[in-house]
Design a protein around this motif. Sequence first.
Motif, PDB file in Angstrom:
ATOM      1  N   PHE A  44       0.649  -1.368   0.054  1.00  0.00           N
ATOM      2  CA  PHE A  44       0.152  -0.018   0.094  1.00  0.00           C
ATOM      3  C   PHE A  44       0.885   1.107   0.035  1.00  0.00           C
ATOM      4  O   PHE A  44       0.468   2.184  -0.540  1.00  0.00           O
ATOM      5  N   MET A  45       2.129   1.166   0.428  1.00  0.00           N
ATOM      6  CA  MET A  45       2.889   2.308   0.544  1.00  0.00           C
ATOM      7  C   MET A  45       3.282   2.550  -1.083  1.00  0.00           C
ATOM      8  O   MET A  45       3.681   3.704  -1.423  1.00  0.00           O
ATOM      9  N   ALA A  46       3.718   1.398  -1.797  1.00  0.00           N
ATOM     10  CA  ALA A  46       4.008   1.703  -3.075  1.00  0.00           C
ATOM     11  C   ALA A  46       2.817   2.160  -3.916  1.00  0.00           C
ATOM     12  O   ALA A  46       2.980   3.279  -4.728  1.00  0.00           O
ATOM     13  N   VAL A  47       1.659   2.097  -3.815  1.00  0.00           N
ATOM     14  CA  VAL A  47       0.520   2.824  -4.208  1.00  0.00           C
ATOM     15  C   VAL A  47       0.508   4.104  -3.907  1.00  0.00           C
ATOM     16  O   VAL A  47       0.498   5.077  -4.755  1.00  0.00           O
ATOM     17  N   SER A  48       0.580   4.272  -2.547  1.00  0.00           N
ATOM     18  CA  SER A  48       0.588   5.807  -2.070  1.00  0.00           C
ATOM     19  C   SER A  48       1.809   6.730  -2.637  1.00  0.00           C
ATOM     20  O   SER A  48       1.540   7.684  -3.125  1.00  0.00           O
ATOM     21  N   ASP A  49       2.877   6.109  -2.473  1.00  0.00           N
ATOM     22  CA  ASP A  49       4.088   6.674  -3.153  1.00  0.00           C
ATOM     23  C   ASP A  49       3.805   7.181  -4.693  1.00  0.00           C
ATOM     24  O   ASP A  49       4.109   8.270  -4.945  1.00  0.00           O
ATOM     25  N   LEU A  50       3.445   6.262  -5.394  1.00  0.00           N
ATOM     26  CA  LEU A  50       3.352   6.720  -6.600  1.00  0.00           C
ATOM     27  C   LEU A  50       2.060   7.656  -6.933  1.00  0.00           C
ATOM     28  O   LEU A  50       2.228   8.579  -7.669  1.00  0.00           O
ATOM     29  N   TYR A  51       1.154   7.631  -6.240  1.00  0.00           N
ATOM     30  CA  TYR A  51      -0.113   8.602  -6.249  1.00  0.00           C
ATOM     31  C   TYR A  51       0.410   9.757  -5.918  1.00  0.00           C
ATOM     32  O   TYR A  51      -0.068  10.906  -6.532  1.00  0.00           O
ATOM     33  N   LEU A  77      -2.437   1.183 -11.453  1.00  0.00           N
ATOM     34  CA  LEU A  77      -3.574  -0.106 -11.419  1.00  0.00           C
ATOM     35  C   LEU A  77      -3.162  -1.327 -10.975  1.00  0.00           C
ATOM     36  O   LEU A  77      -3.574  -2.215 -10.124  1.00  0.00           O
ATOM     37  N   LEU A  78      -1.921  -1.915 -11.409  1.00  0.00           N
ATOM     38  CA  LEU A  78      -1.206  -3.015 -11.423  1.00  0.00           C
ATOM     39  C   LEU A  78      -0.719  -3.123  -9.629  1.00  0.00           C
ATOM     40  O   LEU A  78      -1.312  -3.953  -8.854  1.00  0.00           O
ATOM     41  N   LEU A  79      -0.230  -1.933  -9.213  1.00  0.00           N
ATOM     42  CA  LEU A  79       0.095  -1.751  -7.781  1.00  0.00           C
ATOM     43  C   LEU A  79      -1.273  -1.954  -6.887  1.00  0.00           C
ATOM     44  O   LEU A  79      -1.287  -2.409  -5.899  1.00  0.00           O
ATOM     45  N   ILE A  80      -2.094  -1.358  -7.136  1.00  0.00           N
ATOM     46  CA  ILE A  80      -3.416  -1.200  -6.671  1.00  0.00           C
ATOM     47  C   ILE A  80      -4.026  -3.026  -6.514  1.00  0.00           C
ATOM     48  O   ILE A  80      -4.476  -3.264  -5.425  1.00  0.00           O
ATOM     49  N   SER A  81      -4.206  -3.474  -7.479  1.00  0.00           N
ATOM     50  CA  SER A  81      -4.503  -4.681  -7.623  1.00  0.00           C
ATOM     51  C   SER A  81      -3.607  -5.729  -7.001  1.00  0.00           C
ATOM     52  O   SER A  81      -4.429  -6.503  -6.084  1.00  0.00           O
ATOM     53  N   GLU A  82      -2.403  -5.473  -6.911  1.00  0.00           N
ATOM     54  CA  GLU A  82      -1.472  -6.480  -5.999  1.00  0.00           C
ATOM     55  C   GLU A  82      -1.896  -6.141  -4.683  1.00  0.00           C
ATOM     56  O   GLU A  82      -2.009  -7.192  -3.739  1.00  0.00           O
ATOM     57  N   ALA A  83      -1.940  -4.847  -4.222  1.00  0.00           N
ATOM     58  CA  ALA A  83      -2.000  -4.602  -2.681  1.00  0.00           C
ATOM     59  C   ALA A  83      -3.520  -5.191  -2.233  1.00  0.00           C
ATOM     60  O   ALA A  83      -3.707  -5.785  -1.190  1.00  0.00           O
ATOM     61  N   VAL A  84      -4.314  -4.955  -3.113  1.00  0.00           N
ATOM     62  CA  VAL A  84      -5.856  -5.297  -2.884  1.00  0.00           C
ATOM     63  C   VAL A  84      -5.838  -6.823  -2.591  1.00  0.00           C
ATOM     64  O   VAL A  84      -6.516  -7.464  -1.933  1.00  0.00           O
ATOM     65  N   GLU A  85      -5.217  -7.347  -3.561  1.00  0.00           N
ATOM     66  CA  GLU A  85      -5.165  -9.096  -3.577  1.00  0.00           C
ATOM     67  C   GLU A  85      -4.567  -9.546  -2.122  1.00  0.00           C
ATOM     68  O   GLU A  85      -4.882 -10.577  -1.497  1.00  0.00           O
ATOM     69  N   ILE A  86      -3.476  -8.875  -1.625  1.00  0.00           N
ATOM     70  CA  ILE A  86      -2.730  -9.269  -0.432  1.00  0.00           C
ATOM     71  C   ILE A  86      -3.813  -9.093   0.646  1.00  0.00           C
ATOM     72  O   ILE A  86      -3.812  -9.812   1.458  1.00  0.00           O
ATOM     73  N   LEU A  87      -4.263  -7.955   0.503  1.00  0.00           N
ATOM     74  CA  LEU A  87      -5.398  -7.338   1.839  1.00  0.00           C
ATOM     75  C   LEU A  87      -6.494  -8.393   1.809  1.00  0.00           C
ATOM     76  O   LEU A  87      -6.859  -9.078   2.873  1.00  0.00           O
ATOM     77  N   THR A  88      -6.987  -8.906   0.810  1.00  0.00           N
ATOM     78  CA  THR A  88      -8.061  -9.778   0.618  1.00  0.00           C
ATOM     79  C   THR A  88      -7.513 -11.308   1.061  1.00  0.00           C
ATOM     80  O   THR A  88      -8.511 -11.833   1.756  1.00  0.00           O
ATOM     81  N   ARG A  89      -6.519 -11.638   0.765  1.00  0.00           N
ATOM     82  CA  ARG A  89      -6.005 -12.871   1.136  1.00  0.00           C
ATOM     83  C   ARG A  89      -5.851 -12.964   2.399  1.00  0.00           C
ATOM     84  O   ARG A  89      -6.097 -14.095   3.274  1.00  0.00           O
ATOM     85  N   LYS A  90      -5.485 -12.014   3.171  1.00  0.00           N
ATOM     86  CA  LYS A  90      -5.234 -11.960   4.764  1.00  0.00           C
ATOM     87  C   LYS A  90      -6.229 -11.563   5.492  1.00  0.00           C
ATOM     88  O   LYS A  90      -6.727 -12.134   6.581  1.00  0.00           O
ATOM     89  N   ASN A  91      -7.424 -11.201   4.686  1.00  0.00           N
ATOM     90  CA  ASN A  91      -8.679 -10.710   5.551  1.00  0.00           C
ATOM     91  C   ASN A  91      -9.521 -11.658   5.772  1.00  0.00           C
ATOM     92  O   ASN A  91     -10.031 -11.845   7.059  1.00  0.00           O
ATOM     93  N   ASP A  92      -9.715 -12.887   5.130  1.00  0.00           N
ATOM     94  CA  ASP A  92     -10.359 -13.998   5.162  1.00  0.00           C
ATOM     95  C   ASP A  92     -11.830 -13.774   5.941  1.00  0.00           C
ATOM     96  O   ASP A  92     -12.323 -14.290   6.792  1.00  0.00           O
ATOM     97  N   GLY A  93     -12.458 -12.633   5.550  1.00  0.00           N
ATOM     98  CA  GLY A  93     -13.930 -12.475   5.822  1.00  0.00           C
ATOM     99  C   GLY A  93     -13.856 -11.559   7.210  1.00  0.00           C
ATOM    100  O   GLY A  93     -15.138 -11.146   7.394  1.00  0.00           O
TER     101      GLY A  93
END
Length: 105
Positions: A44-51, A77-93
């Motif tokens: 998420f820092m990579a997303v923020s830094d680029l933005y 868009l790729l950085l966002i997708s990767e970050a969201v994927e990591i978050l979703t995997r960790k979240n588990d609902g």
Amino acid sequence: MIKKIRLLLEYNTYPLWLYDEEDEIIDNDNPPEWNDDQQLTDAFMAVSDLYDTFFIDNNQEFRYIGCPDNQTKEKLLLLISEAVEILTRKNDGKYIIQNDIDCDV
């Protein structure tokens, strides 16, 4: 009611916003159980830094200039997708994830 993580880009701010069961903002950081999760933070820092590069911020001026080109937009868009994927995997609902990132930058 379940807690919520809202994904939102704002200049010079970590893009994860935590909300409690009453939909009140708690903080903009990783949830406490992932506080030391370097993979999540780095993503998420990579997303923020680029933005943040889409702004001029100096002693004379602060303004949004936007995304400079399609290559940078695709990278964001790729950085966002990767970050969201990591978050979703960790979240588990555990949290509701609300993605409010405007990809039309």
